[in-house]
Design an enzyme around this catalytic site. Structure first.
Site, PDB file in Angstrom:
ATOM      1  N   SER A  79       0.828  -1.220   0.000  1.00 25.23           N
ATOM      2  CA  SER A  79       0.000   0.000   0.000  1.00 25.23           C
ATOM      3  C   SER A  79       0.855   1.261   0.000  1.00 25.23           C
ATOM      4  O   SER A  79       0.833   2.047   0.950  1.00 25.23           O
ATOM      5  CB  SER A  79      -0.945  -0.026   1.206  1.00 25.23           C
ATOM      6  N   ARG A 126       0.895   4.105  -2.021  1.00 31.54           N
ATOM      7  CA  ARG A 126       0.224   5.389  -2.173  1.00 31.54           C
ATOM      8  C   ARG A 126      -0.389   5.825  -0.838  1.00 31.54           C
ATOM      9  O   ARG A 126      -0.312   6.987  -0.447  1.00 31.54           O
ATOM     10  CB  ARG A 126      -0.850   5.281  -3.249  1.00 31.54           C
ATOM     11  N   CYS A 154       8.265  26.697 -21.194  1.00 30.96           N
ATOM     12  CA  CYS A 154       7.842  27.211 -22.499  1.00 30.96           C
ATOM     13  C   CYS A 154       7.009  26.155 -23.207  1.00 30.96           C
ATOM     14  O   CYS A 154       7.351  25.680 -24.296  1.00 30.96           O
ATOM     15  CB  CYS A 154       9.065  27.578 -23.334  1.00 30.96           C
ATOM     16  N   TYR A 191       4.931   8.846  -6.118  1.00 30.90           N
ATOM     17  CA  TYR A 191       5.195   8.834  -7.562  1.00 30.90           C
ATOM     18  C   TYR A 191       5.695  10.155  -8.147  1.00 30.90           C
ATOM     19  O   TYR A 191       6.468  10.136  -9.112  1.00 30.90           O
ATOM     20  CB  TYR A 191       3.957   8.389  -8.358  1.00 30.90           C
TER      21      TYR A 191
END
Length: 714
Positions: A390, A392, A543, A583
C-alpha cells in the site's frame, strides 16, 4: 438599460479617447455571477471555516491538515492524536526555510518540498492498526505484515524512515528493478529480520542472482514470478549458488478494476501468470524437488480500488487460488494483495471516481480479512499471513509541495468615455457602423439577446477589417471594451478567469497531472481568513502550453484565489499541493532544465514554533541539471570565461566571470524580487544577481571544494 442606451448614443465630441474611463451618466452596478464552486452563501464576514469548506480541506485533508484561526494551513502531525499545541503552522515553516540567513532563515529558494516524517510514521501505524483490529475482531489466525513498494518514493530518507518505523511490526519493502533491490537490501539490513523483501518486476539472471544473494545475507527475500520463463532461471541459479529460494507467483485474476488505474488488470493485464501457467509452475517445481519453495501468492488489480465490493471480489478470487495451491502441495504461507488502497484526493468519499474512494482504512482492512478468512475456512485451509503493498496510502500525505505566484494577469478590456466612443464610431467602415446602429436600436428597445448578437457581429467584422489593415489597433481594442460593456449591462458577462504565473514546473513536480490527468488538492496556504475574490488557473515557468493547471478537484476548471498583495504584479502568495508524496518525485522530468524543488524535513517539536527543521537540501542547481543531460558545466564556464576575456575589457572580465559562475550554481527557478536587485556593472551594464546570503545554501549544495569555481565569489 437606459444607461446602456446612453452609452451607445454618445454626443459628438472632438477626437481623443486615450483616457478610456466613463464620465457623465453613471452606470448601474454590473451583474455579479455567483462563484461556481462556492457552496457558501454570501456572508458579511469570511472566516477560516468558510475557506475550509470552499477548498474541501476537511474532506481530503483529515486528519492531517486544517486551517487555523489566523487563516493559515496547519499540519496535524499525529493525525487525530495531535494536541492543539502540536499543530504546525505551514506558513511559519515556509518563512523559516525561505527567509535569508541574515534574518534567521535557511535561505532556501522555492519551490519547496516539505517532508513530514511524523505523518509518515502515523500513516504506517494507522495501516498496521487497521489490519491488527480486523485480525482480532474477525478471529483471523495469522498476522498482517506489509511492505512498502519503493517505486512510490525512492528517496533515501523516506525508505529508511519506513524501515525504522515499521520494524516493530515486521514491515518490509518491495522492489521492482535491480537498483530498487539493491536499495531495499541495504535498508533492510537495519530492519526486522522477519521483514519481507518482495522482488517483483521483470527479471533477468542478474536480478535473480541478486535476490538469491539477499537470502544468503539472511534477508527474508521472496522472488515473485512475473513471467513463466523466470522460473527456469531461479531453479538453475539457485542450484549454482547453493541457495534455497522462496518463490511466489503473480496471478492474473479474472476480476477487473475499471477506470484508468485498472486498465492493466484482468486476464489481459501486463503482469502475472494465467491459471494454466501457474499449474505449470507447480508441476515444474515439483519435478525439481522444490515445491516446498513455493510460498507466496501475489496479485494486483490496480491503484485506487474505488469500493470494498470490488476489493472483496478480487481478494476472494485470489483466496480460492491460494487454497488450490495448498491442495496441489505448495508450501503456501503468504497472500500478497498488492497495492490498491486508495487516497481520497478530492474529499468526496466517492466510489465512482479515479480520485476518491468510498471506504476508510479500517473498512479496507476488514474487507480483506473477512474475504480471505471466509474462503480459507470453507476449504479448511490454515489462514495465510496477509501482506499488502500500500505505497500510495503510506506516503501520499507526508509531503507538501509549496510554490509561489510571481505574477497574475490583469483584466485586459479597455473602457472608454463618451468622447472616445464617438471617435471610435466615426472611424468605422460603413458595414461596421451599420452593426453599431443595430446595436444601438436594440439597446434602446431593451432587446438584450439582440444586443449580444449585434455586439458580436460588430466585433467579428472589426477583427476581419483589422486583419486586412483597414482598422488600427486602438480601434480594435475599443470594440473589445464596448462589447464587454454591453455584456456587463445586460448581465451576460462573467468575471474573467485570471492566469497566476507560478514559480514551478508542472513536468518536474506534478508530472501525473500532465501525463494522466491526476488531480491533487491545491490550496493557498495563507490568507484563508479572507474571501477569495477572483478565479484563476495556474501557469508554470516552462515554455510549453501544457505547463498549466486548469483542472481542480471537484471538477472545476479554475480555482478560487486571492488578489496578489500590492497588485497583480507582486506580493507574496503561496500555494500548496497536497497528497503528492507518491510517484511525483520519481516521475518528474527536467523539461526546460527545471530541476526538482528544495527539500526539508520538518518534525513536531515542543519548541516555541511547534516544529524543527531537521534536514534541508537546496534544489538542483543549473549546473546539476545540465549534467543530467551530459553537459559539463565546468567546461562550459571556461568557454564563456575565455569569451569574456576576448571581447571585454580587463576591468570587466572578473565581474562577468563571477556572474556566470554564480548562474551555474544557482537554481533554475525565478528569484523573488524582495531578495534580488539589479546592480550596474561597468557603468550600467546591468547583471541580475541576488544577495550572497540568499544563495549561500544553494552554492554549498552537493559540490566539493574543488567544484567551487574561481570567480564564484566576487
Amino acid at each position: 438599460m437606459p444607461a446602456l442606451a446612453c452609452c451607445v448614443d454618445a454626443a459628438v465630441a472632438p477626437p481623443g479617447y486615450a483616457a478610456f474611463a466613463w464620465d457623465g451618466t453613471s452606470l448601474p452596478a454590473p451583474f455579479t455571477v455567483p462563484t461556481p464552486t462556492a457552496t457558501i452563501e454570501s456572508d458579511s464576514h469570511w472566516s477560516p471555516s468558510h475557506s475550509a469548506a470552499l477548498y474541501k480541506i476537511d474532506g481530503w485533508g483529515a486528519p492531517y491538515f486544517s486551517v487555523n484561526s489566523s487563516g493559515n494551513m496547519t499540519i496535524r502531525p499525529y493525525g487525530v492524536g495531535t494536541l492543539p499545541h502540536q499543530e504546525i503552522d505551514l506558513l511559519k515553516v515556509v518563512k523559516k526555510v525561505s527567509d535569508p540567513k541574515s534574518t534567521g532563515g535557511l535561505g532556501l529558494q522555492l519551490p519547496l518540498l516539505i517532508r513530514l516524517p511524523d505523518v509518515l510514521k502515523n500513516r504506517l501505524e494507522s495501516l498496521q492498526s487497521a489490519f491488527d483490529f480486523a485480525v482480532q475482531t474477525q478471529g483471523y489466525e495469522a498476522r498482517y505484515q506489509g511492505v512498502f513498494p519503493v517505486k512510490c518514493n525512492q528517496d533515501r530518507f523516506v525508505v529508511e524512515d519506513i524501515v525504522r518505523f515499521g520494524s516493530p511490526f515486521r514491515f518490509g519493502l518491495e522492489a521492482g528493478s535491480k537498483p530498487e533491490l539493491l536499495l531495499a537490501m541495504s535498508c533492510l539490513c537495519k530492519g526486522n529480520p522477519e521483514s519481507l523483501l518482495i522482488c517483483n518486476g521483470f527479471k533477468d539472471a542478474e536480478y535473480i542472482s541478486l535476490a538469491l544473494l539477499a537470502r544468503k545475507l539472511a534477508l527474508n527475500t521472496v522472488i515473485v514470478l512475473e513471467q513463466e520463463e523466470e522460473l527456469d532461471l531461479v531453479i538453475d541459479i539457485s542450484k549454482k549458488l547453493n541457495v534455497r529460494p522462496v518463490v511466489g507467483v503473480r496471478a492474473k485474476l479474472r476480476t477487473k478494476h475499471s477506470g484508468h488505474f485498472g486498465s492493466t488488470s484482468g486476464e489481459n493485464g501486463k503482469f502475472g501468470l494465467t491459471t494454466v501457467q501457474i499449474l505449470r509452475v507447480v508441476r515444474k517445481l515439483g519435478q525439481a524437488g522444490m515445491l516446498d519453495c513455493f510460498q507466496l501468492l501475489h496479485f494486483h488489480i490496480g491503484s485506487q480500488i474505488p469500493t470494498t465490493a470490488l476489493l472483496t471480489d478480487c481478494v476472494s478470487e485470489a483466496a480460492q487460488i491460494y487454497c488450490e495451491l495448498v491442495r496441489l502441495g505448495a508450501n503456501m504461507q503468504v497472500i500478497d494483495i498488492g497495492g490498491g488502497l486508495g487516497i481520497d484526493y478530492d474529499g468526496s468519499k466517492s466510489g465512482d471516481s479515479d480520485v476518491s474512494v468510498a471506504y476508510s482504512l479500517e473498512e479496507y482492512a476488514t474487507a480483506v480479512v473477512q474475504a480471505i478468512r471466509y474462503v480459507c475456512d470453507r476449504k479448511n485451509i490454515k489462514h495465510p499471513v496477509l501482506c499488502s503493498e500500500s505505497g500510495r496510502a503510506i506516503v501520499s500525505h507526508h509531503s507538501i509541495l509549496i510554490f509561489e505566484a510571481v505574477s497574475a494577469s490583469a483584466p485586459s478590456a479597455l473602457e472608454m468615455n463618451s468622447v472616445g466612443l464617438q471617435y471610435f464610431i466615426e472611424g468605422l467602415t460603413e458595414e461596421c457602423r451599420s452593426d453599431y446602429e443595430n446595436l444601438k436600436s436594440a439597446a434602446l428597445s431593451g432587446e438584450f439577446q439582440t444586443c449580444l448578437f449585434h455586439a458580436d457581429q460588430l466585433k467579428q467584422r472589426c477583427i476581419e477589417q483589422f486583419k486586412d489593415g483597414s482598422l488600427n489597433m486602438e480601434q480594435l481594442a475599443a470594440v473589445d471594451g464596448l462589447c464587454e460593456l454591453v455584456a456587463k449591462e445586460i448581465g451576460a458577462a462573467t468575471d474573467p478567469v485570471r492566469t497566476y504565473h507560478m514559480n514551478l514546473s508542472v513536468f518536474t513536480s506534478i508530472p501525473d497531472f500532465w501525463g494522466i490527468g491526476q488531480l491533487f488538492p491545491i490550496v493557498p496556504i495563507h490568507r484563508l481568513d479572507e474571501r477569495p475574490g477572483v478565479r484563476g488557473i495556474l501557469s508554470d515557468l516552462t515554455c510549453d502550453s501544457d505547463g498549466k493547471i486548469d483542472k481542480f478537484i471537484g471538477g472545476d476548471s479554475s480555482l478560487p484565489l486571492h488578489e496578489m498583495e500590492g497588485g497583480v504584479g507582486g506580493g507574496k502568495y503561496y500555494l500548496g499541493m497536497f497528497l503528492g508524496g507518491a510517484y511525483e518525485e520519481a516521475l518528474g522530468g527536467v523539461h526546460n532544465l527545471f530541476g526538482g524543488p528544495s527539500v526539508v524535513r520538518v518534525s513536531q517539536s515542543d519548541g516555541p514554533h511547534s516544529f524543527a527543521v531537521t534536514r534541508a537540501m537546496p534544489g538542483p542547481s543549473c549546473g546539476d541539471v545540465l549534467r543530467v543531460m551530459q553537459h559539463e558545466p565546468e567546461l562550459m564556464f571556461e568557454t564563456l570565461k575565455h569569451r569574456a576575456e576576448e571581447y571585454c575589457g580587463d576591468g570587466d572580465t572578473d565581474a562577468l566571470a563571477s556572474s556566470l559562475a554564480r548562474s551555474f550554481h544557482n537554481m533554475p527557478y525565478l528569484v523573488v524580487p524582495a531578495s534580488c536587485s539589479l546592480t550596474a556593472i561597468n557603468n550600467g551594464g546591468g547583471f541580475y544577481y541576488c544577495n550572497e546570503d540568499d544563495y549561500s545554501a544553494v552554492v554549498d549544495s552537493g559540490s566539493g571544494e574543488d567544484e567551487q569555481w574561481s570567480y564564484c565569489y566576487a
